[in-house]
Scaffold this motif. Structure first.
Motif, PDB file in Angstrom:
ATOM      1  N   VAL A 101      35.943  83.762  90.801  1.00 26.46           N
ATOM      2  CA  VAL A 101      37.126  82.943  90.557  1.00 26.46           C
ATOM      3  C   VAL A 101      37.148  81.780  91.543  1.00 26.46           C
ATOM      4  O   VAL A 101      36.915  81.966  92.746  1.00 26.46           O
ATOM      5  N   ILE A 139      31.568  74.872  90.153  1.00 27.56           N
ATOM      6  CA  ILE A 139      32.412  75.764  89.359  1.00 27.56           C
ATOM      7  C   ILE A 139      31.611  76.432  88.237  1.00 27.56           C
ATOM      8  O   ILE A 139      31.825  77.605  87.920  1.00 27.56           O
ATOM      9  N   LYS A 140      30.674  75.699  87.656  1.00 29.62           N
ATOM     10  CA  LYS A 140      29.872  76.278  86.574  1.00 29.62           C
ATOM     11  C   LYS A 140      29.067  77.464  87.088  1.00 29.62           C
ATOM     12  O   LYS A 140      29.005  78.520  86.441  1.00 29.62           O
ATOM     13  N   GLY A 184      30.744  85.000  87.829  1.00 35.11           N
ATOM     14  CA  GLY A 184      31.960  85.809  87.760  1.00 35.11           C
ATOM     15  C   GLY A 184      32.857  85.652  88.961  1.00 35.11           C
ATOM     16  O   GLY A 184      33.646  86.546  89.279  1.00 35.11           O
ATOM     17  N   VAL A 207      35.975  86.519  84.442  1.00 36.33           N
ATOM     18  CA  VAL A 207      35.761  85.110  84.760  1.00 36.33           C
ATOM     19  C   VAL A 207      34.654  84.526  83.891  1.00 36.33           C
ATOM     20  O   VAL A 207      34.796  83.470  83.279  1.00 36.33           O
ATOM     21  N   SER A 208      33.531  85.220  83.846  1.00 37.86           N
ATOM     22  CA  SER A 208      32.358  84.661  83.172  1.00 37.86           C
ATOM     23  C   SER A 208      32.344  84.869  81.667  1.00 37.86           C
ATOM     24  O   SER A 208      31.705  84.101  80.937  1.00 37.86           O
ATOM     25  N   THR A 268      31.435  80.376  87.791  1.00 34.25           N
ATOM     26  CA  THR A 268      31.875  81.023  86.555  1.00 34.25           C
ATOM     27  C   THR A 268      30.796  81.939  86.005  1.00 34.25           C
ATOM     28  O   THR A 268      31.067  83.075  85.610  1.00 34.25           O
ATOM     29  N   ALA A 302      33.176  81.877  79.078  1.00 35.60           N
ATOM     30  CA  ALA A 302      32.149  80.828  79.110  1.00 35.60           C
ATOM     31  C   ALA A 302      30.856  81.313  78.467  1.00 35.60           C
ATOM     32  O   ALA A 302      30.200  80.565  77.736  1.00 35.60           O
ATOM     33  N   ASN A 341      38.882  78.499  86.625  1.00 31.76           N
ATOM     34  CA  ASN A 341      37.925  79.060  85.665  1.00 31.76           C
ATOM     35  C   ASN A 341      38.342  80.432  85.158  1.00 31.76           C
ATOM     36  O   ASN A 341      37.518  81.206  84.675  1.00 31.76           O
ATOM     37  N   MET A 342      39.652  80.721  85.255  1.00 33.39           N
ATOM     38  CA  MET A 342      40.154  82.001  84.770  1.00 33.39           C
ATOM     39  C   MET A 342      41.641  81.870  84.512  1.00 33.39           C
ATOM     40  O   MET A 342      42.334  81.154  85.248  1.00 33.39           O
TER      41      MET A 342
END
Length: 531
Positions: free
Chosen positions: A89, A80-81, A87, A384-385, A84, A388, A312-313
């Protein structure tokens, strides 16, 4: 047409959903990592269960990937990292197999309490081992839930039907929800000391890994029944084996293991141990439900931007998307504006929401604003990104909400604090505000000065002192450069004070235009902007 790779088996009905929504699919099950890396650049979406493992290398190769959909709840197989940062999802389907997994946990409790697998094996071997198996009732026992989310709550409901007392440890469980479920919220220490049966229903994270360590297990009641149908890695398996051998644990039943597939495990062969091969979601109903849900969710995102069950969004439902879209567009453009006039970076970001925006889902709007803000300096950044990236940068962020807006029904204001070494703005802050009018984003305030202007693809922003002759000089300069003015918007503090101009222009000005503008009398700052 968006294109989705189905890398694990999905039902034909799920494939049909993609097709009916106008999305091209290709099913390639059992790909090696190298094969996946080779073909993933072709796809906008990737649908998986648990076998396919899109790690950082796969995601790095996914040049066009926008969404990874997990048909199921666990996402241990997805980086997931990395997604993210890229960008992408990542979404799962947490509700499709909740009932099935809860039922399996209850079944495992009964199997362990009555030693059903061992009794079955002995009976079918012709031994009739009736005297060897004396079980224990579940009724009126205390069940301890570690995790009381979607699945844990369903286990609690079923346990209450068995007249069990239920206590739960979950930092996110509210007292109101506990009362609604008819259970007691406790801390972990109290749960360990009181429970007759413990069952886990929490994801595997840095905070939950090895939550039932050897030390924790030694604090439990003698004779405890332990059930894990959640994730391997939550429990110290070697400690469980030791406590089963010693008799401290009465029984254990595991559907998940730290390493899967579990061809070998320290627990295998232990007394009163029951094992199943990760069957928690393995029912016809659950497999169909999660496949259909992931197809719908991925289609919604690729076609409309609606985000459901993203990890993550912020989520945006299909109903919300049309209403939010103009504000997302406004926020992104305000962020772009702020980023482009913060030439030396920024140290703090404040977003202020006023009016009707106080009562709607603002998270995707914030994500869009941050994406626009960071894109100038960080390149390929999206909704998304962006959050973070901002968090990792150490830039301070805050948000305020005011239900009333003095002038507009809705207003978004973005303020960025730039380094004090920048001489062009002694206050250290850039401030911009905008609203949506007739469905279109409009800038209505710059540096606290009212101004109503459009976001044109190319614009010229000038901060100057309000003196006669400035507008004429500016117009003449643009005319000489053969730059046509499309829109011209002015604002000022007071006569002879600070002023601003936002000029929409039809074509890109010469590269030296801002330098010439800076040389004009009374011009404090000039910048060509792109939206």
């Amino acid at each position: 047409m968006p294109k989705v790779l189905i890398a694990d088996s999905l039902s034909p009905a799920a494939v049909e959903i993609f097709k009916n929504r106008g999305i091209e699919t290709e099913t390639r099950v059992g790909l090696s990592k190298e094969e996946l890396i080779e073909i993933i650049p072709e796809y906008d979406g990737l649908a998986v269960r648990s076998a396919c493992k899109p790690d950082a290398d796969v995601i790095e190769a996914a040049k066009n990937l926008k969404v990874i959909g997990r048909a199921g709840i666990g996402v241990d197989n997805i980086d997931i990292k990395a997604a993210t940062a890229k960008g992408v999802v990542v979404m799962n389907t947490p509700f499709g197999n909740a009932v099935t997994t809860a039922e399996h946990a209850i079944a495992m409790m009964f199997a362990a309490a009555r030693q059903i697998p061992a009794a079955d094996a002995g009976t079918q071997a012709g031994k009739w081992p009736k005297k060897s198996f004396v079980g224990t009732e579940l009724s009126y026992k205390t069940l301890g839930l570690i995790g009381c989310g979607n699945i844990g709550a369903r286990v609690a409901e079923r346990a209450k039907g068995l007249t069990m007392r239920v206590v739960a440890y979950d930092p996110f469980l509210t007292e109101e929800r506990a009362v609604e479920l008819g259970i007691e919220k406790v801390d972990l220490e109290h749960l360990l000391s009181r429970a007759d049966i413990i069952t886990l229903h929490t994801p595997l994270t840095d905070q939950t890994r090895n939550i039932l360590s050897k030390e924790a297990l030694q604090k439990t009641k003698k004779g405890l029944i332990l059930v894990n149908c959640a994730r391997g890695g939550l429990v110290d398996e070697a400690a469980v084996r030791e406590l089963l051998d010693s008799g401290h644990l009465g029984a254990a039943a595991f559907d998940v293991f730290a390493e899967e597939p579990a061809k070998e495990n320290v627990l295998f062969g232990a007394p009163n141990f029951v094992a199943t091969p990760h069957l928690g979601a393995a029912t016809v109903e659950a497999q169909e439900n999660v496949a259909l849900q992931v197809a719908e969710q991925m289609s919604d995102y690729l076609l409309t931007g609606a985000v459901t069950n993203a990890l993550n969004m912020p989520s945006v439902t299909a109903d919300e998307a049309p209403r939010l879209r103009p504000f997302i567009d406004l926020a992104e453009k305000l962020g772009q504006f702020a980023g482009q006039i913060s030439d030396h970076g920024f140290e703090e970001v404040v977003i202020e929401y006023e009016g009707e925006l106080a009562d709607i889902n603002r998270k995707p709007i914030t994500a869009a604003a941050l994406a626009g803000l960071l894109r100038t300096s960080r390149g390929d950044v999206n909704m998304v990104s962006a959050p973070a990236i901002l968090a990792e940068s150490g830039v301070k962020y805050s948000e305020t909400v005011t239900e009333e807006s003095p002038v507009y029904d809705t207003l978004i204001r973005i303020k960025v604090r730039v380094p004090k070494t920048e001489n062009s703005d002694e206050t250290g802050w850039r401030s911009l505000a905008g609203t949506v009018s007739a469905g279109r984003p409009r800038v209505v305030e710059i540096k606290g000065m009212p101004l109503e202007g459009d976001f044109t693809p190319v614009a010229l922003y000038v901060n100057n002192i309000d003196k006669p002759g400035f507008i004429g000089s500016l117009g003449a300069m643009l005319g000489e450069a053969e730059v046509n003015i499309a829109t011209f918007h002015l604002g000022r503090q007071d006569v002879g004070g600070e002023a601003i101009a936002l000029i929409g222009i039809d074509n890109e000005p010469p590269a030296d235009m801002t330098a010439k503008l800076d040389a004009l009398p009374h011009v404090r700052y000039a910048k060509v902007l792109h939206f």
